[in-house]
Write an enzyme that holds these catalytic residues in place. Sequence first.
Site, PDB file in Angstrom:
ATOM      1  N   LYS A  13       0.831  -1.219   0.000  1.00  0.00           N
ATOM      2  CA  LYS A  13       0.000   0.000   0.000  1.00  0.00           C
ATOM      3  C   LYS A  13       0.863   1.267   0.000  1.00  0.00           C
ATOM      4  O   LYS A  13       0.625   2.180  -0.767  1.00  0.00           O
ATOM      5  CB  LYS A  13      -0.928   0.051   1.233  1.00  0.00           C
ATOM      6  CG  LYS A  13      -2.030  -0.973   1.223  1.00  0.00           C
ATOM      7  CD  LYS A  13      -3.088  -0.669   2.296  1.00  0.00           C
ATOM      8  CE  LYS A  13      -2.553  -0.716   3.722  1.00  0.00           C
ATOM      9  NZ  LYS A  13      -1.994  -1.995   4.145  1.00  0.00           N
ATOM     10  N   ARG A  88      -9.769   1.935   8.733  1.00  0.00           N
ATOM     11  CA  ARG A  88      -9.328   0.557   8.977  1.00  0.00           C
ATOM     12  C   ARG A  88     -10.391  -0.250   9.713  1.00  0.00           C
ATOM     13  O   ARG A  88     -10.138  -1.386  10.084  1.00  0.00           O
ATOM     14  CB  ARG A  88      -8.050   0.604   9.818  1.00  0.00           C
ATOM     15  CG  ARG A  88      -6.829   0.013   9.110  1.00  0.00           C
ATOM     16  CD  ARG A  88      -5.692   0.036  10.076  1.00  0.00           C
ATOM     17  NE  ARG A  88      -4.530  -0.667   9.679  1.00  0.00           N
ATOM     18  CZ  ARG A  88      -3.489  -0.144   9.068  1.00  0.00           C
ATOM     19  NH1 ARG A  88      -3.511   1.108   8.672  1.00  0.00           N
ATOM     20  NH2 ARG A  88      -2.423  -0.876   8.844  1.00  0.00           N
ATOM     21  N   ARG A 127      11.129  -6.732   4.664  1.00  0.00           N
ATOM     22  CA  ARG A 127      10.928  -5.317   4.321  1.00  0.00           C
ATOM     23  C   ARG A 127      11.899  -4.413   5.098  1.00  0.00           C
ATOM     24  O   ARG A 127      12.086  -4.578   6.307  1.00  0.00           O
ATOM     25  CB  ARG A 127       9.487  -4.945   4.647  1.00  0.00           C
ATOM     26  CG  ARG A 127       9.160  -3.493   4.409  1.00  0.00           C
ATOM     27  CD  ARG A 127       7.695  -3.300   4.218  1.00  0.00           C
ATOM     28  NE  ARG A 127       6.937  -3.370   5.458  1.00  0.00           N
ATOM     29  CZ  ARG A 127       5.626  -3.137   5.506  1.00  0.00           C
ATOM     30  NH1 ARG A 127       4.965  -2.849   4.396  1.00  0.00           N
ATOM     31  NH2 ARG A 127       4.980  -3.209   6.646  1.00  0.00           N
ATOM     32  N   ARG A 161      10.752  -2.091  10.617  1.00  0.00           N
ATOM     33  CA  ARG A 161       9.746  -1.556  11.538  1.00  0.00           C
ATOM     34  C   ARG A 161       9.574  -2.476  12.736  1.00  0.00           C
ATOM     35  O   ARG A 161       9.606  -3.695  12.592  1.00  0.00           O
ATOM     36  CB  ARG A 161       8.391  -1.432  10.810  1.00  0.00           C
ATOM     37  CG  ARG A 161       8.246  -0.142  10.051  1.00  0.00           C
ATOM     38  CD  ARG A 161       7.050  -0.130   9.154  1.00  0.00           C
ATOM     39  NE  ARG A 161       5.813  -0.603   9.766  1.00  0.00           N
ATOM     40  CZ  ARG A 161       4.619  -0.507   9.180  1.00  0.00           C
ATOM     41  NH1 ARG A 161       4.504   0.048   7.994  1.00  0.00           N
ATOM     42  NH2 ARG A 161       3.542  -0.960   9.769  1.00  0.00           N
ATOM     43  N   ARG A 172      -1.388  -8.567  13.050  1.00  0.00           N
ATOM     44  CA  ARG A 172      -1.898  -7.523  12.146  1.00  0.00           C
ATOM     45  C   ARG A 172      -2.791  -8.133  11.052  1.00  0.00           C
ATOM     46  O   ARG A 172      -3.784  -7.531  10.655  1.00  0.00           O
ATOM     47  CB  ARG A 172      -0.724  -6.743  11.526  1.00  0.00           C
ATOM     48  CG  ARG A 172      -0.083  -5.791  12.535  1.00  0.00           C
ATOM     49  CD  ARG A 172       1.291  -5.327  12.103  1.00  0.00           C
ATOM     50  NE  ARG A 172       1.289  -4.582  10.874  1.00  0.00           N
ATOM     51  CZ  ARG A 172       2.335  -4.452  10.065  1.00  0.00           C
ATOM     52  NH1 ARG A 172       3.476  -5.051  10.360  1.00  0.00           N
ATOM     53  NH2 ARG A 172       2.254  -3.731   8.982  1.00  0.00           N
TER      54      ARG A 172
HETATM   55  P1  AMP Z   1       0.530   0.964   8.590  1.00  0.00           P
HETATM   56  O1  AMP Z   1       1.743   1.788   8.426  1.00  0.00           O
HETATM   57  O2  AMP Z   1      -0.628   1.442   7.772  1.00  0.00           O
HETATM   58  O3  AMP Z   1       0.797  -0.521   8.368  1.00  0.00           O
HETATM   59  O4  AMP Z   1       0.063   1.107  10.123  1.00  0.00           O
HETATM   60  C1  AMP Z   1       0.899   0.666  11.176  1.00  0.00           C
HETATM   61  C2  AMP Z   1       0.101   0.581  12.453  1.00  0.00           C
HETATM   62  O5  AMP Z   1      -0.411   1.875  12.793  1.00  0.00           O
HETATM   63  C3  AMP Z   1      -1.115  -0.329  12.420  1.00  0.00           C
HETATM   64  O6  AMP Z   1      -0.787  -1.702  12.635  1.00  0.00           O
HETATM   65  C4  AMP Z   1      -1.952   0.261  13.555  1.00  0.00           C
HETATM   66  O7  AMP Z   1      -1.439  -0.115  14.817  1.00  0.00           O
HETATM   67  C5  AMP Z   1      -1.695   1.762  13.392  1.00  0.00           C
HETATM   68  N1  AMP Z   1      -2.694   2.370  12.485  1.00  0.00           N
HETATM   69  C6  AMP Z   1      -2.473   2.916  11.254  1.00  0.00           C
HETATM   70  N2  AMP Z   1      -3.609   3.382  10.720  1.00  0.00           N
HETATM   71  C7  AMP Z   1      -4.595   3.122  11.618  1.00  0.00           C
HETATM   72  C8  AMP Z   1      -5.999   3.331  11.650  1.00  0.00           C
HETATM   73  N3  AMP Z   1      -6.642   3.895  10.611  1.00  0.00           N
HETATM   74  N4  AMP Z   1      -6.681   2.952  12.760  1.00  0.00           N
HETATM   75  C9  AMP Z   1      -6.056   2.398  13.795  1.00  0.00           C
HETATM   76  N5  AMP Z   1      -4.736   2.128  13.835  1.00  0.00           N
HETATM   77  C10 AMP Z   1      -4.005   2.481  12.751  1.00  0.00           C
END
Ligand code: AMP
Length: 219
Positions: A13, A88, A127, A161, A172
């Site tokens: 993404k 989400r 990654r 990360r 996740r």
């Molecule tokens: P990402 O970088 O999109 O994979 O997000 C990393 C982490 O940030 C996720 O596993 C969640 O813990 C948190 N996170 C990101 N976006 C959201 C969201 N819209 N709602 C809740 N938690 C989020």
Amino acid sequence: MRIVLVGPPGAGKGTQAAYLAENLSIPHISTGDLFRANISQGTELGLKAKAYMDAGDLVPDEVTIGMARDRMEQPDAEHGFLLDGFPRNVSQAEALDAMLKAEDMTLDAVLDLEVPEDEVVKRIAGRRICRNDSSHVFHVTYSPAKSEGVCDVCGGELYQRDDDSEETVRKRLEVYHTQTEPIIDYYKAQGLVVTISALGKVTEVTQRAMEALKKSDRD
Ligand code: AMP
């Protein structure tokens, strides 16, 4: 255009969002990046978010929705945006609909990136991300940096990360299936979903996505 990008962790993404946003001249808004920026700046919001992120859980809606709204209200997002990682869950999708409706706006498309589960785990485990810019993404096997640990684009340090460990990735994925996937049906009911395969080269997926978005714009 106003676009939402959905897909499991590891679907690409962030990588696709950066290219698509550039092609479409709209800002790329990633709630994950906003949280990570808050964590590295040591803000109160970052402190609240970190424990949830490290556990692979969603950050509570009270924190997330306000942060996303503040970002979408910035002037650069006036004529469109590409949302990556937000909404989400269904309540965030409903909050987004309400925000847009209040401004007489609608979404144009929800781009769903499909990728098989075993591929997701392989992609995430290898990654590596640049500390300077999270859209500079490498993979130890699939797209290694020319010099190990150094970003090819800007020379920044590459890191893994905290939430990319195998255990957290499994959590996740579970959260994705139980909480995020239902938004696909929510948006299907609005006729907004365009599904493409996220397999293949990054450039191929970007091209596939651009074609699917153009087609959905005409329909
Ligand atoms: P990402 O970088 O999109 O994979 O997000 C990393 C982490 O940030 C996720 O596993 C969640 O813990 C948190 N996170 C990101 N976006 C959201 C969201 N819209 N709602 C809740 N938690 C989020």
